[in-house]
Design a protein around this motif. Structure first.
Motif, PDB file in Angstrom:
ATOM      1  N   TYR A  79      73.942  28.205  61.717  1.00 12.36           N
ATOM      2  CA  TYR A  79      73.750  27.731  60.350  1.00 12.36           C
ATOM      3  C   TYR A  79      72.391  28.190  59.876  1.00 12.36           C
ATOM      4  O   TYR A  79      71.483  28.455  60.674  1.00 12.36           O
ATOM      5  N   SER A  80      72.266  28.349  58.567  1.00 11.15           N
ATOM      6  CA  SER A  80      71.002  28.782  57.999  1.00 11.15           C
ATOM      7  C   SER A  80      70.780  28.081  56.671  1.00 11.15           C
ATOM      8  O   SER A  80      71.726  27.645  56.015  1.00 11.15           O
ATOM      9  N   VAL A  90      67.207  29.849  60.627  1.00  8.00           N
ATOM     10  CA  VAL A  90      68.498  30.207  61.206  1.00  8.00           C
ATOM     11  C   VAL A  90      68.583  29.552  62.575  1.00  8.00           C
ATOM     12  O   VAL A  90      67.681  29.709  63.397  1.00  8.00           O
ATOM     13  N   VAL A  91      69.654  28.818  62.807  1.00  9.08           N
ATOM     14  CA  VAL A  91      69.876  28.176  64.097  1.00  9.08           C
ATOM     15  C   VAL A  91      71.176  28.731  64.672  1.00  9.08           C
ATOM     16  O   VAL A  91      72.239  28.570  64.086  1.00  9.08           O
ATOM     17  N   VAL A 105      66.251  28.562  67.421  1.00 10.11           N
ATOM     18  CA  VAL A 105      65.842  28.420  66.027  1.00 10.11           C
ATOM     19  C   VAL A 105      64.917  29.577  65.667  1.00 10.11           C
ATOM     20  O   VAL A 105      63.953  29.849  66.380  1.00 10.11           O
ATOM     21  N   LYS A 106      65.231  30.250  64.545  1.00 11.07           N
ATOM     22  CA  LYS A 106      64.401  31.355  64.068  1.00 11.07           C
ATOM     23  C   LYS A 106      63.928  31.034  62.654  1.00 11.07           C
ATOM     24  O   LYS A 106      64.656  30.425  61.879  1.00 11.07           O
TER      25      LYS A 106
END
Length: 119
Positions: A79-80, A90-91, A105-106
């Motif tokens: 998801y993001s 973003v995960v 996580v990013k």
């Protein structure tokens, strides 16, 4: 924001139910086997599924998306969303009976801080 939090809770609930063996249908079938003299052995496997979700609202600036796929045992999803500072979170996650739930996580982009002038 509350809708987003509810969506994430729903995603985690789906992951928890389908990622680990012994979900309700299987447990119920096994319980019934022990209480009947004449029974057939039933094995229920989690059902494979796919879903995708997205919001792109130019009026509010609400932009987010999510997807998840499962073969019935292994779950993979992402998801993001855009943070108030302009970065994108973003995960990416996976879940399975052996390794459990794992997420990476990013943060993409550079934060933009809006300063108000002092009077």
């Amino acid at each position: 924001m509350k809708f987003y939090q509810a969506l994430i809770c729903l995603v985690f609930a789906v992951v928890a139910v389908y990622a680990f063996p012994g979900h309700h249908a299987e447990s119920y079938a096994n319980l019934n086997q022990h209480h009947h003299d004449h029974h057939e052995e039933h094995h229920y496997a989690p059902a494979p599924y796919k879903f995708e979700y997205g919001v792109k609202d130019p009026h509010t600036g609400d932009n987010k998306e999510a997807w998840e796929h499962s073969d019935g045992h292994y779950v993979k999803g992402s998801y993001s969303l855009y943070e108030p500072d302009g970065t994108k979170r973003v995960v990416d996650y996976t879940a399975d009976p052996h390794f459990g739930f794992n997420a990476v996580v990013k943060k993409i982009g550079h934060a933009h801080h809006h300063y108000l002038p002092h009077h």
